[in-house]
Scaffold this active site. Structure first.
Site, mmCIF file in Angstrom:
data_model
loop_
_atom_site.group_PDB
_atom_site.id
_atom_site.type_symbol
_atom_site.label_atom_id
_atom_site.label_comp_id
_atom_site.label_asym_id
_atom_site.label_seq_id
_atom_site.Cartn_x
_atom_site.Cartn_y
_atom_site.Cartn_z
ATOM 1 N N LYS A 1 -13.457 -8.125 -6.264
ATOM 2 C CA LYS A 1 -13.792 -8.333 -4.858
ATOM 3 C C LYS A 1 -15.254 -8.761 -4.790
ATOM 4 O O LYS A 1 -16.136 -8.052 -5.284
ATOM 5 C CB LYS A 1 -13.575 -7.047 -4.064
ATOM 6 N N LYS B 1 0.839 -1.207 0.000
ATOM 7 C CA LYS B 1 0.000 0.000 0.000
ATOM 8 C C LYS B 1 0.873 1.257 0.000
ATOM 9 O O LYS B 1 1.803 1.383 0.824
ATOM 10 C CB LYS B 1 -0.933 0.006 1.224
ATOM 11 N N ASP C 1 -0.232 -0.730 -4.587
ATOM 12 C CA ASP C 1 -1.645 -0.342 -4.546
ATOM 13 C C ASP C 1 -1.829 1.001 -3.841
ATOM 14 O O ASP C 1 -1.563 1.125 -2.645
ATOM 15 C CB ASP C 1 -2.416 -1.449 -3.796
ATOM 16 N N GLU D 1 -1.512 -0.596 -8.963
ATOM 17 C CA GLU D 1 -2.943 -0.862 -8.786
ATOM 18 C C GLU D 1 -3.665 0.380 -8.294
ATOM 19 O O GLU D 1 -3.197 1.052 -7.370
ATOM 20 C CB GLU D 1 -3.102 -1.993 -7.764
ATOM 21 N N ASP E 1 -9.145 -1.557 -9.330
ATOM 22 C CA ASP E 1 -9.798 -2.219 -8.201
ATOM 23 C C ASP E 1 -11.060 -1.453 -7.814
ATOM 24 O O ASP E 1 -12.175 -1.833 -8.191
ATOM 25 C CB ASP E 1 -8.803 -2.316 -7.034
HETATM 26 MG MG LIG Z 1 -6.640 -2.791 -4.114
#
Ligand SMILES: [Mg+2]
Length: 374
Positions: free
Chosen positions: A271, A165, A198, A224, A247
């Site tokens: 997801k 992240k 991400d 991402e 995403d």
């Molecule tokens: Mg993600």
């Protein structure tokens, strides 16, 4: 077979890693889960879960999940749970949008469908490839060396995918700190590992390009959700040298179609609750496949009930296109269910028990928050 009752449970799922730091200064310590139990006239039960990643991740929040379920549940009473597409049409006709509220009801129907025919859900979704799936870590933003240590910890536990992240404001380090994080996390890279960098939509084209300029060549990763809008994605697509994975911008079928039509990205993160459950998840899987997009199957977060849905959908995606699956249950400390997976060759496969193959620990769920019954 008819649905005779729908029970809704609420539980808090503490994050297993302390405080989760996401771009934009967002933090999470616990996740509010909505868990659904559907019972049919022959006594078969099915389970589903929807746990938004707080209220600041995508347009979903736990109070809304439960309000949405309250809108939908009465309409489903008396329906055959095995007619998953027809039940989804009914949910769409009852409540516009709100994928996160539809997901647990849809997943519970698939669980019952599988149990009713004695087959695991993945068989109903097209069949397992039989190829063990890589699990991905979720390395929240922090000090670069501390993030590197968390990657190493997950590597030691068999994870081959790592979601790093990033997305820090200039006032807190900005692109320079994010570039350091990437370099640190990839420093011990092993053959066969896959890295997602991400930003959870938290950067701008300008900060991504500044970060790119600070990275040494030859780092093998995909970027991402670097930015939060379609316009910014298309702008960045022309100027960034890394493959792009979307995403948060992927929620409806149309989002996958747009990605392919505009050549906006090279892959998506599917997801399950963000997509609305396994029925639309199956469709989005197929659209992505037709467009040659890579897919990672995940959920926003969740316990073992959510992870079961992830694993059953993930195992139906051809090896060439499947990147990783996210073990959401590993992100939380409360075990709502026992979900046995087969560990083989550094990856996992769902076992062949009927339905989702889970045994829910009803003791931890407490009393239902709401019940709808014939
Ligand atoms: Mg993600």
């Amino acid at each position: 077979m008819k649905i005779t009752s729908i029970e809704l449970y609420q539980v808090d799922l503490p994050y297993s890693g302390g405080i989760y730091h996401l771009s934009g200064g967002r933090t999470y310590e616990s996740f509010d889960a909505s868990i659904v139990k559907i019972t049919t006239d022959d006594g078969t039960t099915g389970w589903g879960e929807s746990t938004p990643f707080g209220a600041t991740y995508v347009a979903a929040h736990a109070l809304g999940t439960r309000a949405g379920i309250a809108e939908l549940a009465p309409a489903l009473l008396g329906r055959d749970p095995r007619q998953v597409d027809r039940n989804y049409d009914l949910m769409d006709a009852t409540l516009v949008g709100h994928n996160h509220a539809k997901a647990p009801l849809d997943i519970a129907c698939w669980d019952i469908f599988g149990k009713s025919v004695g087959l695991p859900v993945y068989e109903l979704l097209g069949g397992s490839t039989g190829i063990p799936m890589s699990m991905m870590s979720s390395i929240h933003a922090g000090d670069p060396e501390e993030m590197r240590a968390r990657v190493a910890d997950h590597r030691a536990r068999g994870y081959r995918g790592h979601s790093i992240k990033i997305g820090t404001a200039d006032s807190e380090g900005g692109p320079a700190l994010d570039a350091e994080r990437i370099a640190a996390c990839l420093a011990d890279r092993q053959p066969g590992e896959f890295y997602f960098v991400d930003a959870n939509g938290g950067m701008t084209p300008e900060t991504v390009l500044r970060m790119q300029a600070l990275l040494k060549p030859g780092l093998d990763f995909v970027i991402e959700a670097p930015v939060s809008t379609r316009r910014e994605t298309l702008s960045l697509r022309q100027r960034v040298q890394y493959p792009i994975i979307l995403d948060e911008l992927i929620q409806q079928d149309e989002d996958v179609i747009w990605t392919i039509a505009q050549d906006a990205a090279d892959g998506i993160n599917l997801k399950v609750s963000k997509s609305g459950g396994l029925t639309p998840g199956r469709r989005q899987r197929d659209i992505a496949r037709a467009g040659g997009l890579t897919v990672s199957v995940q959920d926003t977060v969740g316990s073992a009930i959510a992870f079961a849905g992830v694993a059953h959908l993930g195992t139906t995606i051809p090896e060439k296109l499947l990147r990783c699956v996210l073990n959401t249950a590993d992100m939380v400390t409360l075990q709502t269910a026992k979900f046995d997976v087969i560990h083989r060759d550094g990856g996992i496969l769902p076992c062949d028990a009927p339905g989702l193959g889970i045994h829910v620990n009803e003791d931890v769920l407490g009393d239902p928050a709401a019940v709808w019954a014939d």
